[in-house]
Write an enzyme that holds these catalytic residues in place. Structure first.
Site, PDB file in Angstrom:
ATOM      1  N   PRO A 170       0.823  -1.207   0.000  1.00  6.23           N
ATOM      2  CA  PRO A 170       0.000   0.000   0.000  1.00  6.23           C
ATOM      3  C   PRO A 170       0.859   1.260   0.000  1.00  6.23           C
ATOM      4  O   PRO A 170       2.078   1.196   0.206  1.00  6.23           O
ATOM      5  CB  PRO A 170      -0.803  -0.124   1.294  1.00  6.23           C
ATOM      6  CG  PRO A 170       0.036  -0.966   2.176  1.00  6.23           C
ATOM      7  CD  PRO A 170       0.730  -1.937   1.270  1.00  6.23           C
ATOM      8  N   CYS A 171       0.237   2.395  -0.195  1.00  8.00           N
ATOM      9  CA  CYS A 171       0.981   3.640  -0.350  1.00  8.00           C
ATOM     10  C   CYS A 171       1.830   3.940   0.886  1.00  8.00           C
ATOM     11  O   CYS A 171       1.498   3.559   2.008  1.00  8.00           O
ATOM     12  CB  CYS A 171       0.048   4.795  -0.692  1.00  8.00           C
ATOM     13  SG  CYS A 171      -0.635   5.689   0.705  1.00  8.00           S
ATOM     14  N   MET A 172       2.933   4.647   0.655  1.00  9.53           N
ATOM     15  CA  MET A 172       3.913   4.885   1.708  1.00  9.53           C
ATOM     16  C   MET A 172       3.378   5.763   2.830  1.00  9.53           C
ATOM     17  O   MET A 172       3.909   5.743   3.950  1.00  9.53           O
ATOM     18  CB  MET A 172       5.174   5.520   1.109  1.00  9.53           C
ATOM     19  CG  MET A 172       5.846   4.697   0.021  1.00  9.53           C
ATOM     20  SD  MET A 172       6.267   3.027   0.564  1.00  9.53           S
ATOM     21  CE  MET A 172       7.497   3.375   1.799  1.00  9.53           C
TER      22      MET A 172
END
Length: 275
Positions: free
Chosen positions: A182-184
């Site tokens: 998933p996104c940082m």
């Protein structure tokens, strides 16, 4: 290849995707297992009906660079036309503040760009890989997808993450066992300012940790303290290699290194969010 299960969910998925495949299809494609399963089925139907299938990947500041390389590779393997849309989420108003509704703001922005691309191609069928499990946890981005009319076949057919992995493995999809990425921004508590430097440090730290550990890896940052989330089976290895791990992460600029005894769990930063 047709797959079935006792609840008939995969039969529903096959039927739904077959209907969509009669026309051009556009899939939001991360290169992860969920969107790869959709792309595999869509490409099979595209060859059957001689209709185009576009795998559209967002090249963003909030995802590791390796995600784009993986997406390109899988799209090529499955025979889709791969399209990359460049996006810098941190240019969006409010995103740098990392608010609890971050995922909603981001999905609205990204999928609006995807809809613009689809309109240029005359495509009305736009799919994404949200699965059944995603609908039972804090995922504000799902609201944005619904508002924009994006179709989530896996969720609509109640296909769970476990089933996605089983189906992907049966289809021989190369990323069937790939852990999610998933996104940082999920590595930081809500309200913590997002900036390029810290995101790249976290990305480099996780890239190193994935060379050391199998399975799921998360490097969560709380001010000066790193909290490592690993699958429980990897914790003994973390203790054995603690000196090396601490040395590498401190060279990246992290001050305190801790191991979370609860292990990896998706959405651990959402504990105090009102669902």
């Amino acid at each position: 290849m047709q797959m079935t299960d006792r609840n008939g969910n995969t039969d529903k998925l096959n039927q739904m995707m077959d209907e969509y495949g009669k026309g051009p299809v556009c899939i939001a494609f991360s290169g992860g297992v969920d969107s790869s399963l959709l792309l595999k089925i869509a490409c099979d139907n595209g060859r059957k009906y001689k209709t185009p299938v576009y795998a559209v990947t967002f090249n963003t500041m909030l995802h590791p660079a390796c995600d784009l390389d993986t997406a390109k590779k899988v799209a090529r393997e499955l025979g889709a036309e791969h399209v990359v849309i460049q996006v810098d989420e941190l240019e969006m108003e409010g995103m740098r503040d990392n608010p609890p509704e971050r995922c909603y703001l981001c999905k609205k922005h990204l999928f609006t760009a995807l809809l613009d691309f689809a309109r240029e191609k005359g495509i009305t069928c736009i799919l994404d890989g949200t699965n059944e499990d995603d609908t039972h946890v804090y995922r504000p981005g799902i609201r944005a997808l619904k508002e924009l009319g994006i179709i989530s076949p896996l969720a609509l057919c109640h296909i769970t993450k476990r089933q996605v992995k089983e189906l992907s493995s049966a289809f021989g999809i190369s990323v069937a066992s790939r852990p999610s990425t998933p996104c940082m921004a999920t590595r930081l508590p809500y309200g913590t300012k997002l900036d390029y430097e810290i995101l790249r440090k976290i990305e480099k730290g996780e890239a190193y940790l994935r060379t050391v550990f199998e399975g799921n890896v998360r490097l969560r940052l709380h001010q000066d303290t790193v909290r490592l989330e690993l699958d429980p089976a990897q914790m003994a290895a973390a203790l054995e290699k603690r000196e090396e791990i601490c040395s590498v992460l401190k060279k990246l600029g992290f001050s305190y290194i801790t191991l979370d005894l609860e292990g990896f769990r998706s959405g651990s930063m959402d504990l105090f969010i009102e669902k």
